[in-house]
Design a protein around this motif. Structure first.
Motif, PDB file in Angstrom:
ATOM      1  N   ALA A  45      -8.055 -68.706 -35.665  1.00 49.40           N
ATOM      2  CA  ALA A  45      -9.248 -69.556 -34.301  1.00 49.40           C
ATOM      3  C   ALA A  45      -9.639 -67.039 -33.691  1.00 49.40           C
ATOM      4  N   ASP A  46     -10.847 -67.331 -32.961  1.00 49.64           N
ATOM      5  CA  ASP A  46     -11.660 -66.250 -32.601  1.00 49.64           C
ATOM      6  C   ASP A  46     -11.427 -65.612 -30.974  1.00 49.64           C
ATOM      7  N   ILE A  47     -10.909 -64.531 -31.236  1.00 47.30           N
ATOM      8  CA  ILE A  47     -10.485 -64.183 -29.639  1.00 47.30           C
ATOM      9  C   ILE A  47     -11.576 -62.660 -29.634  1.00 47.30           C
ATOM     10  N   THR A  48     -11.621 -62.748 -28.579  1.00 46.28           N
ATOM     11  CA  THR A  48     -12.902 -61.354 -27.803  1.00 46.28           C
ATOM     12  C   THR A  48     -11.548 -61.175 -27.171  1.00 46.28           C
ATOM     13  N   ILE A  49     -11.217 -59.571 -26.939  1.00 43.21           N
ATOM     14  CA  ILE A  49     -10.909 -58.724 -25.195  1.00 43.21           C
ATOM     15  C   ILE A  49     -12.030 -57.796 -25.590  1.00 43.21           C
ATOM     16  N   TYR A  50     -11.718 -58.109 -23.342  1.00 39.62           N
ATOM     17  CA  TYR A  50     -12.730 -57.434 -22.329  1.00 39.62           C
ATOM     18  C   TYR A  50     -12.150 -56.534 -22.100  1.00 39.62           C
ATOM     19  N   ALA A  51     -12.729 -55.011 -22.170  1.00 37.37           N
ATOM     20  CA  ALA A  51     -11.296 -53.989 -21.289  1.00 37.37           C
ATOM     21  C   ALA A  51     -12.207 -54.519 -19.776  1.00 37.37           C
ATOM     22  N   PRO A  52     -10.659 -53.478 -19.284  1.00 37.76           N
ATOM     23  CA  PRO A  52     -11.708 -54.034 -17.559  1.00 37.76           C
ATOM     24  C   PRO A  52     -11.989 -53.776 -16.799  1.00 37.76           C
ATOM     25  N   THR A  59     -12.904 -55.653 -28.231  1.00 35.81           N
ATOM     26  CA  THR A  59     -12.219 -55.403 -29.761  1.00 35.81           C
ATOM     27  C   THR A  59     -12.713 -57.600 -29.820  1.00 35.81           C
ATOM     28  N   LYS A  60     -13.208 -57.639 -31.231  1.00 38.47           N
ATOM     29  CA  LYS A  60     -13.355 -59.423 -31.600  1.00 38.47           C
ATOM     30  C   LYS A  60     -12.394 -59.020 -32.769  1.00 38.47           C
ATOM     31  N   GLY A  61     -11.740 -60.451 -33.345  1.00 40.25           N
ATOM     32  CA  GLY A  61     -11.110 -60.583 -34.460  1.00 40.25           C
ATOM     33  C   GLY A  61     -10.961 -62.141 -34.254  1.00 40.25           C
ATOM     34  N   LYS A  62      -9.982 -62.406 -35.408  1.00 43.23           N
ATOM     35  CA  LYS A  62      -9.389 -63.973 -35.792  1.00 43.23           C
ATOM     36  C   LYS A  62      -8.059 -63.598 -35.865  1.00 43.23           C
ATOM     37  N   THR A  63      -7.273 -64.870 -35.468  1.00 43.37           N
ATOM     38  CA  THR A  63      -5.526 -64.921 -35.377  1.00 43.37           C
ATOM     39  C   THR A  63      -5.160 -64.709 -37.352  1.00 43.37           C
ATOM     40  N   ASP A  64      -4.083 -64.455 -36.966  1.00 41.40           N
ATOM     41  CA  ASP A  64      -3.367 -64.508 -38.669  1.00 41.40           C
ATOM     42  C   ASP A  64      -3.183 -65.968 -39.531  1.00 41.40           C
ATOM     43  N   VAL A  65      -2.514 -65.883 -39.957  1.00 44.30           N
ATOM     44  CA  VAL A  65      -2.025 -67.307 -40.594  1.00 44.30           C
ATOM     45  C   VAL A  65      -0.554 -67.920 -39.413  1.00 44.30           C
ATOM     46  N   ASN A  66      -0.260 -67.078 -38.849  1.00 43.76           N
ATOM     47  CA  ASN A  66       0.857 -67.141 -37.820  1.00 43.76           C
ATOM     48  C   ASN A  66       0.056 -67.604 -36.537  1.00 43.76           C
ATOM     49  N   GLY A  67      -1.477 -67.584 -36.598  1.00 47.93           N
ATOM     50  CA  GLY A  67      -1.482 -67.505 -34.803  1.00 47.93           C
ATOM     51  C   GLY A  67      -1.144 -66.715 -33.956  1.00 47.93           C
ATOM     52  N   ASN A  68      -0.949 -64.709 -34.848  1.00 50.42           N
ATOM     53  CA  ASN A  68      -1.372 -64.276 -33.850  1.00 50.42           C
ATOM     54  C   ASN A  68      -2.393 -63.263 -33.928  1.00 50.42           C
ATOM     55  N   ARG A  80      -9.737 -59.492 -20.192  1.00 47.55           N
ATOM     56  CA  ARG A  80     -10.218 -60.475 -20.010  1.00 47.55           C
ATOM     57  C   ARG A  80      -9.788 -61.522 -21.754  1.00 47.55           C
ATOM     58  N   VAL A  81      -9.653 -62.282 -21.611  1.00 49.56           N
ATOM     59  CA  VAL A  81      -8.915 -62.606 -23.446  1.00 49.56           C
ATOM     60  C   VAL A  81      -9.383 -64.056 -23.362  1.00 49.56           C
ATOM     61  N   VAL A  82     -10.268 -64.282 -24.735  1.00 50.74           N
ATOM     62  CA  VAL A  82     -11.621 -65.324 -25.037  1.00 50.74           C
ATOM     63  C   VAL A  82     -10.902 -65.557 -26.320  1.00 50.74           C
ATOM     64  N   ILE A  83     -10.361 -67.276 -26.424  1.00 55.81           N
ATOM     65  CA  ILE A  83     -10.228 -68.193 -27.426  1.00 55.81           C
ATOM     66  C   ILE A  83     -10.832 -69.115 -27.856  1.00 55.81           C
ATOM     67  N   ASN A  84     -11.404 -68.947 -29.210  1.00 59.03           N
ATOM     68  CA  ASN A  84     -12.536 -70.271 -29.085  1.00 59.03           C
ATOM     69  C   ASN A  84     -11.879 -70.624 -30.756  1.00 59.03           C
ATOM     70  N   VAL A  85     -11.189 -71.776 -30.489  1.00 60.57           N
ATOM     71  CA  VAL A  85     -11.237 -72.537 -31.110  1.00 60.57           C
ATOM     72  C   VAL A  85     -11.734 -73.459 -31.359  1.00 60.57           C
ATOM     73  N   GLY A  86     -12.500 -73.276 -33.150  1.00 57.67           N
ATOM     74  CA  GLY A  86     -13.220 -74.128 -33.720  1.00 57.67           C
ATOM     75  C   GLY A  86     -12.549 -76.178 -34.533  1.00 57.67           C
ATOM     76  N   SER A  87     -13.565 -77.167 -33.702  1.00 55.11           N
ATOM     77  CA  SER A  87     -12.388 -77.860 -34.559  1.00 55.11           C
ATOM     78  C   SER A  87     -14.168 -78.764 -34.533  1.00 55.11           C
ATOM     79  N   ASP A  88     -13.277 -80.625 -35.745  1.00 56.80           N
ATOM     80  CA  ASP A  88     -14.228 -81.067 -36.185  1.00 56.80           C
ATOM     81  C   ASP A  88     -15.454 -81.972 -34.813  1.00 56.80           C
ATOM     82  N   HIS A  89     -14.707 -81.854 -33.731  1.00 55.44           N
ATOM     83  CA  HIS A  89     -15.065 -82.544 -32.752  1.00 55.44           C
ATOM     84  C   HIS A  89     -15.494 -81.073 -31.665  1.00 55.44           C
TER      85      HIS A  89
END
Length: 146
Positions: A45-52, A59-68, A80-89
């Motif tokens: 899952a794409d994660i973007t972190i914004y400082a105050p 920072t930006k990154g992806k979750t590991d195999v355990n979703g962390n 601020r944390v933005v999580i972007n999980v792509g899917s088929d729909h």
């Protein structure tokens, strides 16, 4: 001659450490775990972190195999944390805030609406269930008297 051999030996030993791998443990990391509703970890899952008060990502990154995913905040305030999980729909985007105190620890964070209203929904469901049982029992008593 002996001094030259000692200096050469010291220099060779110092250069051996230049190619090593070192590590240390640092307190203060903030971890985010991304899961599906059935508590299955979501990897990549794409994660973007914004400082105050920042518009550019800290920072930006992806979750590991355990979703962390973890990051090290460098200041206190509301992150601020933005999580972007792509899917088929289409994409599933979650955007929430984490408040970090002066000790670089999580003070509070925005919970999902489900978590925020869980107690209210539980009490409401319990009351409706009790009301339904009472109505059912009253209707049964009326039916048996006929």
């Amino acid at each position: 001659m002996i001094i030259r051999a000692i200096i050469t030996a010291l220099l060779l030993n110092l250069s051996a450490f230049a190619h090593g791998v070192f590590y240390e443990l640092v307190d203060g990391a903030i971890g985010v775990r991304v899961t599906a509703p059935n508590n299955i970890a979501i990897s990549d899952a794409d994660i973007t972190i914004y400082a105050p008060e920042a518009s550019l990502p800290f920072t930006k990154g992806k979750t590991d195999v355990n979703g962390n995913f973890a990051f090290m905040p460098d200041s206190h305030g509301q992150w601020r944390v933005v999580i972007n999980v792509g899917s088929d729909h289409g994409a599933h985007i979650k955007d929430f805030k984490i408040t970090i105190d002066e000790n670089q620890k999580v003070k509070e964070f925005e919970k999902t609406p489900y978590e925020r209203y869980m107690k209210i929904l539980s009490v409401l469901g319990l009351l409706l269930g009790l009301f339904g049982i009472i109505v059912l029992l009253k209707n049964r008593k009326k039916d048996t008297t006929k």
